[in-house]
Write a protein that holds these residues in place. Structure first.
Motif, PDB file in Angstrom:
ATOM      1  N   VAL A 175       1.239  -0.649   0.320  1.00  0.00           N
ATOM      2  CA  VAL A 175      -0.207   0.349  -0.239  1.00  0.00           C
ATOM      3  C   VAL A 175       0.438   1.361   0.118  1.00  0.00           C
ATOM      4  O   VAL A 175       0.707   2.176  -0.647  1.00  0.00           O
ATOM      5  N   ALA A 176       2.147   1.082   1.222  1.00  0.00           N
ATOM      6  CA  ALA A 176       3.184   2.246   0.559  1.00  0.00           C
ATOM      7  C   ALA A 176       3.112   2.287  -0.840  1.00  0.00           C
ATOM      8  O   ALA A 176       4.001   4.310  -0.628  1.00  0.00           O
ATOM      9  N   HIS A 177       4.085   2.000  -1.750  1.00  0.00           N
ATOM     10  CA  HIS A 177       3.968   1.646  -3.063  1.00  0.00           C
ATOM     11  C   HIS A 177       3.357   1.874  -3.194  1.00  0.00           C
ATOM     12  O   HIS A 177       2.939   2.578  -4.631  1.00  0.00           O
ATOM     13  N   THR A 178       1.940   1.119  -3.547  1.00  0.00           N
ATOM     14  CA  THR A 178       0.804   2.112  -4.541  1.00  0.00           C
ATOM     15  C   THR A 178       0.029   2.801  -4.297  1.00  0.00           C
ATOM     16  O   THR A 178      -0.322   3.863  -5.336  1.00  0.00           O
ATOM     17  N   GLY A 179      -0.195   3.062  -2.716  1.00  0.00           N
ATOM     18  CA  GLY A 179      -0.975   4.737  -3.179  1.00  0.00           C
ATOM     19  C   GLY A 179      -2.605   4.080  -2.460  1.00  0.00           C
ATOM     20  O   GLY A 179      -2.850   4.997  -1.946  1.00  0.00           O
ATOM     21  N   ASN A 180      -2.683   2.659  -2.426  1.00  0.00           N
ATOM     22  CA  ASN A 180      -3.976   3.127  -2.548  1.00  0.00           C
ATOM     23  C   ASN A 180      -4.151   0.948  -2.337  1.00  0.00           C
ATOM     24  O   ASN A 180      -3.304   0.096  -2.323  1.00  0.00           O
ATOM     25  N   VAL A 181      -5.892  -0.082  -1.781  1.00  0.00           N
ATOM     26  CA  VAL A 181      -5.753  -1.052  -1.375  1.00  0.00           C
ATOM     27  C   VAL A 181      -6.299  -1.526  -3.272  1.00  0.00           C
ATOM     28  O   VAL A 181      -6.908  -1.503  -3.607  1.00  0.00           O
ATOM     29  N   ILE A 182      -5.237  -2.869  -3.241  1.00  0.00           N
ATOM     30  CA  ILE A 182      -5.634  -3.317  -4.811  1.00  0.00           C
ATOM     31  C   ILE A 182      -6.252  -4.832  -4.302  1.00  0.00           C
ATOM     32  O   ILE A 182      -6.127  -5.081  -3.253  1.00  0.00           O
ATOM     33  N   ALA A 183      -7.796  -5.262  -5.224  1.00  0.00           N
ATOM     34  CA  ALA A 183      -8.081  -6.329  -4.713  1.00  0.00           C
ATOM     35  C   ALA A 183      -7.243  -7.351  -5.328  1.00  0.00           C
ATOM     36  O   ALA A 183      -7.225  -7.805  -6.650  1.00  0.00           O
ATOM     37  N   GLY A 184      -6.343  -8.197  -4.280  1.00  0.00           N
ATOM     38  CA  GLY A 184      -5.749  -9.120  -5.317  1.00  0.00           C
ATOM     39  C   GLY A 184      -6.646 -11.121  -5.028  1.00  0.00           C
ATOM     40  O   GLY A 184      -7.454 -11.075  -5.583  1.00  0.00           O
ATOM     41  N   PHE A 185      -5.409 -11.973  -4.663  1.00  0.00           N
ATOM     42  CA  PHE A 185      -6.526 -13.105  -4.945  1.00  0.00           C
ATOM     43  C   PHE A 185      -7.425 -13.481  -4.360  1.00  0.00           C
ATOM     44  O   PHE A 185      -6.985 -13.080  -3.196  1.00  0.00           O
ATOM     45  N   ALA A 186      -8.292 -13.779  -5.266  1.00  0.00           N
ATOM     46  CA  ALA A 186      -9.894 -13.957  -4.621  1.00  0.00           C
ATOM     47  C   ALA A 186     -10.111 -12.682  -3.620  1.00  0.00           C
ATOM     48  O   ALA A 186     -11.246 -12.935  -2.995  1.00  0.00           O
ATOM     49  N   GLY A 187      -9.906 -11.461  -4.333  1.00  0.00           N
ATOM     50  CA  GLY A 187     -10.434 -10.756  -3.849  1.00  0.00           C
ATOM     51  C   GLY A 187      -9.785  -9.857  -2.190  1.00  0.00           C
ATOM     52  O   GLY A 187     -10.439  -9.049  -2.052  1.00  0.00           O
ATOM     53  N   ILE A 188      -8.793 -10.791  -2.070  1.00  0.00           N
ATOM     54  CA  ILE A 188      -8.330 -10.314  -0.500  1.00  0.00           C
ATOM     55  C   ILE A 188      -7.183  -8.937  -1.224  1.00  0.00           C
ATOM     56  O   ILE A 188      -6.805  -9.141  -1.868  1.00  0.00           O
ATOM     57  N   PRO A 189      -7.288  -8.056  -0.041  1.00  0.00           N
ATOM     58  CA  PRO A 189      -6.601  -6.986  -0.386  1.00  0.00           C
ATOM     59  C   PRO A 189      -5.070  -7.200  -0.068  1.00  0.00           C
ATOM     60  O   PRO A 189      -4.785  -7.830   0.685  1.00  0.00           O
ATOM     61  N   VAL A 190      -4.582  -6.258  -1.239  1.00  0.00           N
ATOM     62  CA  VAL A 190      -3.413  -6.776  -1.239  1.00  0.00           C
ATOM     63  C   VAL A 190      -1.958  -5.545  -0.461  1.00  0.00           C
ATOM     64  O   VAL A 190      -2.017  -4.255  -0.335  1.00  0.00           O
ATOM     65  N   ARG A 191      -1.670  -5.953   0.414  1.00  0.00           N
ATOM     66  CA  ARG A 191      -1.424  -5.521   1.552  1.00  0.00           C
ATOM     67  C   ARG A 191       0.047  -4.853   1.818  1.00  0.00           C
ATOM     68  O   ARG A 191       0.797  -3.947   2.101  1.00  0.00           O
ATOM     69  N   ASP A 192       0.223  -6.700   2.351  1.00  0.00           N
ATOM     70  CA  ASP A 192       1.879  -6.843   2.768  1.00  0.00           C
ATOM     71  C   ASP A 192       2.957  -8.107   1.842  1.00  0.00           C
ATOM     72  O   ASP A 192       2.452  -8.160   1.359  1.00  0.00           O
ATOM     73  N   GLU A 193       4.026  -7.329   2.522  1.00  0.00           N
ATOM     74  CA  GLU A 193       5.362  -8.200   1.449  1.00  0.00           C
ATOM     75  C   GLU A 193       5.410  -9.315   2.306  1.00  0.00           C
ATOM     76  O   GLU A 193       5.727  -8.539   3.756  1.00  0.00           O
ATOM     77  N   MET A 194       5.807 -10.484   1.904  1.00  0.00           N
ATOM     78  CA  MET A 194       5.235 -11.900   2.337  1.00  0.00           C
ATOM     79  C   MET A 194       7.231 -11.954   1.776  1.00  0.00           C
ATOM     80  O   MET A 194       7.461 -11.962   0.803  1.00  0.00           O
ATOM     81  N   GLN A 195       8.271 -12.463   3.082  1.00  0.00           N
ATOM     82  CA  GLN A 195       9.293 -12.863   2.842  1.00  0.00           C
ATOM     83  C   GLN A 195       9.815 -14.165   2.736  1.00  0.00           C
ATOM     84  O   GLN A 195       9.273 -14.513   4.211  1.00  0.00           O
ATOM     85  N   LEU A 196      10.381 -15.259   2.240  1.00  0.00           N
ATOM     86  CA  LEU A 196      10.610 -16.706   1.704  1.00  0.00           C
ATOM     87  C   LEU A 196      12.083 -16.323   1.864  1.00  0.00           C
ATOM     88  O   LEU A 196      12.378 -15.645   0.857  1.00  0.00           O
ATOM     89  N   GLU A 197      12.324 -17.212   2.722  1.00  0.00           N
ATOM     90  CA  GLU A 197      13.815 -18.020   1.938  1.00  0.00           C
ATOM     91  C   GLU A 197      14.324 -19.062   2.475  1.00  0.00           C
ATOM     92  O   GLU A 197      13.450 -20.050   3.285  1.00  0.00           O
ATOM     93  N   LYS A 198      15.314 -20.382   1.494  1.00  0.00           N
ATOM     94  CA  LYS A 198      15.709 -21.398   1.467  1.00  0.00           C
ATOM     95  C   LYS A 198      16.943 -21.437   2.112  1.00  0.00           C
ATOM     96  O   LYS A 198      17.695 -20.583   1.003  1.00  0.00           O
ATOM     97  N   PRO A 199      17.488 -21.809   3.420  1.00  0.00           N
ATOM     98  CA  PRO A 199      18.928 -21.956   2.841  1.00  0.00           C
ATOM     99  C   PRO A 199      19.426 -22.662   2.962  1.00  0.00           C
ATOM    100  O   PRO A 199      19.023 -24.239   2.323  1.00  0.00           O
ATOM    101  N   LEU A 200      20.566 -22.697   1.715  1.00  0.00           N
ATOM    102  CA  LEU A 200      21.447 -23.914   1.058  1.00  0.00           C
ATOM    103  C   LEU A 200      22.257 -24.739   2.013  1.00  0.00           C
ATOM    104  O   LEU A 200      23.072 -24.081   1.979  1.00  0.00           O
ATOM    105  N   THR A 201      22.072 -25.021   2.620  1.00  0.00           N
ATOM    106  CA  THR A 201      22.380 -26.397   3.921  1.00  0.00           C
ATOM    107  C   THR A 201      22.514 -27.290   3.473  1.00  0.00           C
ATOM    108  O   THR A 201      21.958 -28.459   3.137  1.00  0.00           O
TER     109      THR A 201
END
Ligand SMILES: CC(C)(COP(=O)(O)OP(=O)(O)OC[C@H]1O[C@@H](n2cnc3c(N)ncnc32)[C@H](O)[C@@H]1OP(=O)(O)O)[C@@H](O)C(=O)NCCC(=O)NCCS
Length: 201
Positions: A175-201
């Motif tokens: 929202v901080a980047h777009t300036g508005n709330v967009i309807a995303g998957f299944a109409g869920i409001p797109v608001r937050d960045e989700m960060q994921l990682e996979k360690p290569l051990t």
């Protein structure tokens, strides 16, 4: 860098219905629980190569059609997928998917991943991510990093199925980047960045 309201708009993109095969926009898609009844289909081999100059236009078209833009915001930075390296998947010689990446600290950051809806659920995304992981290992990197948005349950499923773990949430980042709330998957409001990682051990 300046941006109009649509440049970072998390959608529209195109998915493919797992039941009837129709293409579906983000806000019209729904999630459905299934068991192991779905058969494994015999499909053409997926080949992956580093994008050449000749691939660039097709890769751009693929990302633009799926994400509605070529700029991606992640980890507080704006990146243009046209300007960074990409892996390309082909089936029968046709481009079926692409994965844009960059090196970020001690990791390989998957900046964008998209499969042509025609070829979703054919192993394209899995092959692209596996190839990115091989590349990261060859480069001696410690981890893979990826971000998605709170609404993108298919991507959260896809990555966690492949060993990625949630490492952070940046509430309100989209929202901080777009300036508005967009309807995303299944109409869920797109608001937050989700960060994921996979360690290569
Ligand atoms: C997320 C996304 C990239 C996944 O790509 P994909 O090419 O469909 O991924 P795959 O085909 O490798 O895997 C999807 C499913 O198909 C299944 N599949 C693969 N080959 C199959 C086959 N021959 N027969 C039946 N099923 C098959 C996989 O097992 C997997 O299901 P599972 O995780 O329940 O086991 C794709 O849905 C997409 O482009 N989404 C829009 C853009 C997006 O959200 N990108 C991610 C955020 S950056």
């Amino acid at each position: 860098m300046s941006s109009g309201p649509d440049e970072f708009g998390a959608k529209p993109a195109v998915l493919r219905c797992g039941r009837c095969g129709k293409y579906v926009d983000w806000d019209e898609a729904q999630l459905q629980v299934i068991c192991s009844c779905r058969p494994r289909l015999p499909l053409p081999a997926v080949l992956v190569h580093e994008a050449s100059d000749a691939d660039r236009a097709l890769v751009r078209e693929l990302f633009h059609r799926d994400f509605g833009r070529t700029q991606i915001v992640a980890f507080g930075e704006v990146m243009n997928v046209e300007e960074i390296p990409a892996l390309v998947a082909t089936m029968h010689g046709d481009v079926s998917g692409a994965l844009a990446y960059r090196l970020h600290g001690d990791g390989l950051h998957i900046v964008a991943l998209a499969t042509d809806p025609m070829w979703q659920r054919s192993g394209v995304g899995g092959h692209l991510v596996a190839e990115a992981e091989l590349l990261a290992r060859r480069l001696g990197l410690a981890r893979l990093l990826v971000t998605t948005t709170n609404d993108n349950l298919p991507a959260l499923y896809f990555y966690q199925r492949r060993g990625y773990r949630l490492t952070g949430v940046v509430p309100g980042s989209v929202v901080a980047h777009t300036g508005n709330v967009i309807a995303g998957f299944a109409g869920i409001p797109v608001r937050d960045e989700m960060q994921l990682e996979k360690p290569l051990t």
